[in-house]
Design an enzyme around this catalytic site. Structure first.
Site, short mmCIF file in Angstrom:
data_model
loop_
_atom_site.label_atom_id
_atom_site.label_comp_id
_atom_site.label_asym_id
_atom_site.label_seq_id
_atom_site.Cartn_x
_atom_site.Cartn_y
_atom_site.Cartn_z
N CYS A 142 53.07 32.27 40.64
CA CYS A 142 52.20 31.09 40.01
C CYS A 142 53.27 30.08 39.15
O CYS A 142 53.01 29.19 38.55
CB CYS A 142 51.22 31.45 39.38
N GLU A 162 55.19 30.21 36.65
CA GLU A 162 55.02 30.20 35.07
C GLU A 162 56.39 31.29 34.38
O GLU A 162 56.52 31.14 33.34
CB GLU A 162 53.97 30.32 34.50
N ASN A 167 58.03 33.63 39.63
CA ASN A 167 56.80 34.37 40.20
C ASN A 167 55.89 33.57 41.27
O ASN A 167 56.06 32.63 41.46
CB ASN A 167 56.16 34.96 39.06
#
Length: 963
Positions: free
Chosen positions: A586, A588, A584
């Site tokens: 970020c 994670e 995604n």
């Protein structure tokens, strides 16, 4: 220096035309200056230009002062002063004449005009002595009475007693703070006819300048901001001007709460269903004393971006905010009042915090509560532009986006419909970039999207250049994040210094969905086909050369990030129903995507700092927190407002959630464990094991109560393979993985429960950056090491002085906290490592991110990764980067079994100003600085032969990861 005398009235006095040597800017619109006599005049930057010119004239003589060089220097210095003043003063738009002079002093020193600065400082001191003498000799007379302008325009006498009471109350119960300096500075900035808003700002601004001397002033500043917020909110819901102290709120909160809900419903901001809760019961459950737990950065962030408002006026108080979020999450519970109170207690205690979209939108008329959306873009115009439209719809309500662009055919590939050649993926990425900027998450924060591309895609080299500041701007995406989706086979070719072949996905369509041994077999077959002349678009490169270029671009532009396809898929519990094609925004989240399913993840984070004592991890408290948090996250799946059907279908079928953590560095410091130590790695292991155990157990409990998630059968869960067990699968596919597999809890018992009862959620854990919610809670971000022990943090709410309170406490205990220590911390950019009088044990405990060997970060992340069914946002810090170090670092991350990495961080361009003047927030004592002047640190620039550029700057106010 008589010519410098005009500096004493800088920005306020009439401008002699003959002395206006620069271009006239005129009065700065809306800004005003308080003169020493209390008078208020418009702020005019041309006065600064004139005064600076006179200063140069006095020191250097008329010839030098009239030169083009001095003219340009003066103009530049003026611009610096104006920028600094207008940035710091914020919405108050009023500053004192002394503030103007302080910024002039600072600008002169930064420009290394030491003679001018020294003369100016001495002149200011002389004038201060003269004024003091004049004041002492003057006949005593009563201070002029001041008036406050009410909202209806009426002038009312200033209530000095209330001002003193509010400041005293803000200091109550806090060590090492005093109301006196706050009141003195606040009164200095009052004037006759001051507005209520300006009056409320004065003590706040006064208190926040003291944070660098004593961290508890961050709490004082927050409590003073609360007074402003109370007036704003209570007056709005009651329809009359209403003031209340913190003591008054012990009774007022309960009666305010039903009025708040009613006001929100009438404004069409709150879901009318919340009005059908037992509001009296919920109001009675509010805990006003928890308002005192905020620090200034956290509360100001909530004030600016989270609290409900209409026509710019906030009507939501902090405990009402937490209850509104809790009610929204409990709206479908059977005993929803009891659950709302349970959820409220968890949020308002800061033991757990939901993600930003949940805090923004829970309980509102559009409850888009999910944090992350992952999409796969198809290889035709309809699919491409549908994907871009989906991005806009998903971003509208604060979702972060990850796009898998690998299926889109490459440059030069054949287009059957037009019998032409494709321009490749890059032009469409440009459109996606501009869409993210146009749809800026409802005006609350910048739109954010990350594009992923597999390393075998023929456009990979152009993809690497997307963030460069040179080249054809039509083929650049300056605002979009990018990430490499790297198969293990590529890393093996790098290790072997072998060739690597790039393909267009329309000719190798199955590679997109393959991983592990199946990918290897298909890829090698396509290489053989290309060698035999059976491929139209392909290119061979040396794997090491491509790897070096990937690291070069990562270092030069901060992108693309390095993420690993195979561990994300091999260890995914959901491999039986799809493929993980990207992460995604970020890095994670690792969930399946396809043209029919848009992956959705719902995030929240445990505040680890609240679950440790000096004796260790409080496992009972952690179990309670995780159990309630998992229920809240699971509720999001059903409550969520879905803007596209593919997202709803996917989320209801798989029900993934992502429980993470924050405050890891704070927890280590409470335990007296240095980050760069085996003990810290062990704590990372044990704490994540406990969170993993209780998260999986809570999902089993929810499955027993509510049923399994629909796609459970066939998953790794259904086979009794938990995240710790899936390491074996990775080792089978890639021998030589260096992951520890030790455990301490009763995993066999939990394994049996998972197989027999099932899971409510396909995925349970993911460690997000927590950039904003950690600020709200006043703890360190996510799993990050401490950035600096004293620094200025910039975000969308402004600039904030941040001090490591635990360090200050330890230094006080050893008699080392004084003005010299503050000065030293500033000089050494928040590091204690170079301060001789700081003991070695404290240097180790409070080592900052750039002082650590990055291998410790990777080792700790590897220990966490073994317990997590998704991934973690892992920033890597390098103080002195080189090509060799980057190569070793990212190969180590791959060998240690990490699924993803995030930003590569260099030192920030935002530093604490080198100041030793007591009671300032970024002012410079020029006398001291003349003796030992040092330029502010700059972002690292490395010899391109040693490394390849410069890395991402930390604390970017526009960066999703920094928000």
């Amino acid at each position: 220096m008589p010519a410098t005398a005009t500096l004493d009235t800088m920005g306020t006095s009439p401008v002699p035309p003959s002395l206006d040597t620069g271009a006239r800017r005129g009065a700065e619109p809306g800004y005003r200056v308080i003169r020493r006599n209390g008078g208020l005049t418009p702020f005019d930057p041309t006065k600064i230009t004139v005064a600076l010119t006179k200063a140069f004239l006095a020191v250097e003589g008329s010839t030098a002062a009239g030169s083009r060089r001095v003219h340009d220097v003066v103009e530049d210095l003026t611009e610096q002063v104006v920028t600094a003043l207008t940035r710091r003063v914020g919405e108050g738009r009023i500053f004192h004449i002394e503030d103007v002079q302080d910024q002039v002093e600072l600008a002169l020193m930064r420009g290394e005009h030491h003679k001018i600065a020294r003369a100016y400082v001495l002149y200011r001191e002389e004038r201060a002595r003269e004024r003091a003498a004049e004041k002492a000799a003057a006949v005593e007379q009563a201070a002029p009475s001041l008036h406050v302008k009410a909202e209806d325009g009426a002038l009312l006498p200033l209530d000095e007693a209330r001002l003193a009471r509010i400041v005293d109350e803000a200091c109550d119960g806090l060590d090492a703070v005093s109301a006196q300096p706050i009141l003195a500075e606040a009164r200095r900035n009052l004037y006759d006819g001051i507005t209520l808003d300006e009056l409320s700002l004065a003590p706040i601004l006064a208190a926040r300048t003291l944070v660098e001397q004593e961290p508890n002033y961050a709490f004082v500043s927050a409590r003073l901001l609360l007074d402003r917020l109370r007036r704003e909110a209570l007056s709005f819901v009651s329809g009359r001007t209403e003031l209340a102290t913190q003591a008054d709120m012990a009774k007022r909160y309960a009666s305010y709460f039903p009025d708040f809900v009613k006001t929100g419903i009438e404004a069409e901001l709150i879901d009318p269903e919340l009005g059908r809760f037992d509001l009296a019961r919920l109001g009675a459950a509010l805990k006003p004393e928890r308002d005192l737990n905020f620090q200034y950065l956290g509360l100001q962030t909530l004030y600016d971006r989270y609290f409900l408002h209409t026509r710019g006026r906030r009507f939501e108080l902090p405990q009402a905010f937490f209850m509104r979020v809790a009610m929204g999450l409990a709206i479908r519970e059977i005993d929803r009042e009891a659950r709302a109170i349970e959820f409220y207690d968890l949020l308002s205690s800061f033991d757990f915090m939901a993600s930003t979209p949940t805090l923004f939108n829970s309980g509102t008329t559009r409850p888009q509560l999910s944090s992350c959306f992952l999409t796969t873009i198809g290889d035709d115009l309809d699919a491409i532009f549908k994907g871009i439209k989906d991005n806009a719809l998903l971003a509208k309500y604060s979702g972060g986006l990850g796009n898998d662009w690998t299926p889109v055919r490459g440059l030069g590939a054949h287009i059957k419909g037009t019998n032409g050649e494709s321009q490749g993926v890059v032009p469409f990425l440009k459109v996606a970039n501009d869409t993210a900027i146009a749809v800026n998450q409802g005006g609350k924060r910048k739109g954010a999207v990350c594009a992923y591309l597999e390393t075998w895609h023929v456009d990979i080299e152009e993809f690497l250049d997307l963030r460069k500041n040179t080249g054809d701007d039509r083929r650049r995406t300056h605002d979009m994040n990018t990430a490499n989706w790297v198969p293990d086979l590529f890393m093996e070719r790098v290790e072997a210094d072998a060739e690597w072949t790039l393909f267009s996905p329309d000719e190798v369509p199955d590679l997109h969905d393959l991983y592990g041994t199946a990918f290897r077999a298909a890829y090698e077959a396509y290489e053989a086909k290309a060698a035999a002349g059976g491929m139209k678009v392909f290119r061979k490169v040396r794997a090491v050369d491509l790897w070096r270029r990937m690291l070069t671009m990562l270092f030069e532009t901060g992108h693309p990030w390095i993420t690993f396809k195979d561990p994300c898929n091999i260890r995914s519990p959901q491999g039986h129903v799809g493929v993980v094609h990207s992460s995604n925004l970020c890095t994670e989240i690792t969930l399946n995507t396809s043209r029919d399913e848009v992956a959705v993840c719902n995030l929240g984070s445990v505040n680890l700092a609240n679950h440790v004592t000096e004796k260790g991890l409080d496992l009972d408290r952690l179990a309670r927190t995780v159990g309630t948090a998992m229920r809240m996250l699971d509720n999001v799946v059903d409550i969520n407002f879905y803007t596209i059907p593919e997202a709803r279908r996917s989320n209801l079928r798989h029900r993934p959630v992502g429980l993470g953590l924050m405050g890891f560095q704070d927890a280590l410091q409470t335990l007296r464990i240095p980050y760069a130590s085996d003990a810290a790695v062990q704590f990372a292991d044990r704490s994540m094991e406990a969170i993993s155990y209780h998260a999986i157990s809570a999902s089993v409990d929810l499955a027993a109560e509510r049923g399994r998630y629909p796609s459970f059968d066939g998953s790794l869960w259904s086979k009794g393979i938990l995240p710790i067990d899936s390491i074996r699968l990775l080792e089978e596919a890639r021998p030589g993985v260096e992951m520890d597999a030790a455990s301490t809890l009763d995993w066999e018992g939990l394994r049996r429960r998972v197989k027999t009862t099932g899971m409510r959620n396909s995925n349970t854990m993911a460690i997000a950056p927590t950039a904003t919610i950690s600020n709200i809670c006043g703890v360190s971000q996510s799993i990050e090491p401490g950035y600096q022990n004293l620094f200025v943090k910039s975000n969308m709410s402004g600039d904030f002085t941040v001090v490591n309170a635990q360090l200050v406490h330890d230094l006080k205990m050893r008699g080392l906290w004084d003005e010299v220590m503050v000065s030293d911390l500033k000089y050494f950019d928040g590091s204690v490592g170079q301060i001789d009088r700081v003991p070695d044990d404290l240097k180790a405990l409070y080592a900052t991110a750039f002082e650590l060997d990055t291998a410790w970060l990777i080792e700790a992340a590897s220990r966490r990764q073994k317990w997590i069914d998704q991934a973690q946002s892992l920033n890597l810090y390098i103080a002195n980067p080189s090509g060799k170090k980057l190569d070793e670092l990212y190969r180590l991350a791959w060998r240690k079994g990490l699924k993803t990495t995030y930003y590569l961080r260099s030192r920030s361009a935002t530093h604490v100003e080198k100041s030793t003047l007591k009671g300032t927030d970024g002012k410079l004592n020029a006398v001291s600085a003349v003796v030992a002047a040092a330029p502010a640190s700059q972002p690292i620039v490395v010899n391109p032969d040693a490394a390849w550029g410069k890395a991402c700057a930390i604390d970017d106010p526009d960066c999703e990861a920094c928000q």
